[in-house]
Motif scaffolding. Structure first.
Motif, PDB file in Angstrom:
ATOM      1  N   GLY A 116      16.754 -24.020 -51.312  1.00 24.17           N
ATOM      2  CA  GLY A 116      16.977 -25.029 -52.391  1.00 24.17           C
ATOM      3  C   GLY A 116      15.722 -24.969 -53.305  1.00 24.17           C
ATOM      4  O   GLY A 116      14.684 -23.968 -53.135  1.00 24.17           O
ATOM      5  N   THR A 117      15.765 -25.658 -54.556  1.00 27.00           N
ATOM      6  CA  THR A 117      14.545 -25.853 -55.496  1.00 27.00           C
ATOM      7  C   THR A 117      13.878 -26.935 -55.415  1.00 27.00           C
ATOM      8  O   THR A 117      14.565 -28.043 -55.331  1.00 27.00           O
ATOM      9  CB  THR A 117      15.126 -25.448 -56.780  1.00 27.00           C
ATOM     10  OG1 THR A 117      15.640 -24.248 -56.710  1.00 27.00           O
ATOM     11  CG2 THR A 117      14.189 -25.533 -58.015  1.00 27.00           C
ATOM     12  N   LEU A 118      12.527 -26.969 -55.369  1.00 25.42           N
ATOM     13  CA  LEU A 118      12.080 -28.222 -55.500  1.00 25.42           C
ATOM     14  C   LEU A 118      10.915 -28.244 -56.655  1.00 25.42           C
ATOM     15  O   LEU A 118      10.239 -27.125 -56.964  1.00 25.42           O
ATOM     16  CB  LEU A 118      11.093 -28.299 -54.196  1.00 25.42           C
ATOM     17  CG  LEU A 118       9.955 -29.668 -54.163  1.00 25.42           C
ATOM     18  CD1 LEU A 118      10.455 -31.011 -54.193  1.00 25.42           C
ATOM     19  CD2 LEU A 118       8.787 -29.367 -53.121  1.00 25.42           C
ATOM     20  N   VAL A 119      10.952 -29.402 -57.311  1.00 25.09           N
ATOM     21  CA  VAL A 119      10.153 -29.396 -58.525  1.00 25.09           C
ATOM     22  C   VAL A 119       8.954 -30.447 -58.040  1.00 25.09           C
ATOM     23  O   VAL A 119       9.093 -31.551 -57.708  1.00 25.09           O
ATOM     24  CB  VAL A 119      10.777 -29.702 -59.832  1.00 25.09           C
ATOM     25  CG1 VAL A 119       9.753 -30.212 -60.743  1.00 25.09           C
ATOM     26  CG2 VAL A 119      11.869 -28.937 -60.101  1.00 25.09           C
ATOM     27  N   ASP A 120       7.920 -30.040 -58.276  1.00 21.93           N
ATOM     28  CA  ASP A 120       6.638 -31.080 -57.837  1.00 21.93           C
ATOM     29  C   ASP A 120       6.326 -31.622 -59.203  1.00 21.93           C
ATOM     30  O   ASP A 120       5.574 -30.824 -59.852  1.00 21.93           O
ATOM     31  CB  ASP A 120       5.496 -30.139 -57.191  1.00 21.93           C
ATOM     32  CG  ASP A 120       4.362 -31.177 -56.579  1.00 21.93           C
ATOM     33  OD1 ASP A 120       4.342 -32.483 -57.031  1.00 21.93           O
ATOM     34  OD2 ASP A 120       3.318 -30.661 -56.483  1.00 21.93           O
ATOM     35  N   PHE A 121       6.506 -32.675 -59.347  1.00 26.43           N
ATOM     36  CA  PHE A 121       6.489 -33.225 -60.812  1.00 26.43           C
ATOM     37  C   PHE A 121       5.052 -33.723 -60.962  1.00 26.43           C
ATOM     38  O   PHE A 121       4.778 -35.072 -60.518  1.00 26.43           O
ATOM     39  CB  PHE A 121       7.479 -34.090 -61.169  1.00 26.43           C
ATOM     40  CG  PHE A 121       7.770 -34.425 -62.676  1.00 26.43           C
ATOM     41  CD1 PHE A 121       8.861 -33.744 -63.281  1.00 26.43           C
ATOM     42  CD2 PHE A 121       7.012 -35.425 -63.381  1.00 26.43           C
ATOM     43  CE1 PHE A 121       9.093 -34.030 -64.663  1.00 26.43           C
ATOM     44  CE2 PHE A 121       7.366 -35.560 -64.673  1.00 26.43           C
ATOM     45  CZ  PHE A 121       8.423 -34.891 -65.190  1.00 26.43           C
TER      46      PHE A 121
END
Length: 202
Positions: free
Chosen positions: A46-51
């Motif tokens: 999967g893809t995680l965005v650390d915003f």
């Protein structure tokens, strides 16, 4: 306060001159990486965005623990991203990259998970709309932030952050379905999904 920060609880952006405090490994004692991963339920590959990644401390640690993931470390401040890029180079991690908010338009619908750690009180309504737009149909966002409901020896002043009820209300008003998680020592923890979707339960 500028229009882009409308809705933010804290009046000013985090000062990059204070970046060193974000690299303190003691932070893992307040908010454990395992807790965040359990909240996010990220699928394999999967893809995680650390915003609002700051110095990338958590983005890099998650990338180490989950080499199957693509981790996008996003921050609005170029000095922070310069710090992140240097940290990525030192770590030699191939599955994490630093990105500016300008890239979010091309990233719509790609995030299986969004981490928003210690940033909800700094995010304007426009930024929260960007969080929602980044998420896949079954994606989850982990909103973990300093709580105004508890006395704390560390963190921002209580009038600069939300209590759990206020945070939940704000997220719901901006299009998230919210599920409260067990509170941490100094933080509340919320899982949010776009309101058009149901919560992905274990």
């Amino acid at each position: 306060m500028s229009d882009e920060r409308h809705g933010a609880k804290q009046p000013d952006r985090f000062d990059p001159a204070r970046a060193a405090i974000l690299d303190d490994p003691a932070r893992f004692g307040y908010v454990a990486v395992d807790v965040l991963l359990a909240m996010l339920e990220l699928p394999v590959g999967g893809t995680l965005v650390d915003f609002g990644t700051g110095t990338g401390l958590y983005a890099l640690e998650i990338a180490r623990r989950r080499p199957d993931l693509r981790v996008l470390a996003l921050d609005e401040q170029p000095p922070m991203l310069a710090h992140v890029r240097a940290a990525i180079a030192r770590a030699g991690l191939a599955n994490v990259e630093a990105v500016l908010p300008d890239a979010t338009a091309s990233m719509a619908g790609v995030a299986d998970g969004v981490l928003a750690l210690n940033v909800l009180h700094e995010l304007g309504d426009r930024a929260l709309a960007e969080v929602r737009a980044l998420m896949t149909a079954g994606g989850r966002a982990a909103f973990v932030d300093w709580s105004a409901d508890v006395d704390r020896p560390i963190g921002p002043p209580r009038d600069h952050v939300y209590g759990v009820a206020e945070a939940t209300e704000r997220l719901a008003a901006l299009g998230f379905t919210v599920m409260e998680q067990p509170a941490l020592a100094y933080h509340y923890a919320l899982v949010g999904v776009p309101a058009r979707c149901g919560l992905r339960m274990p």
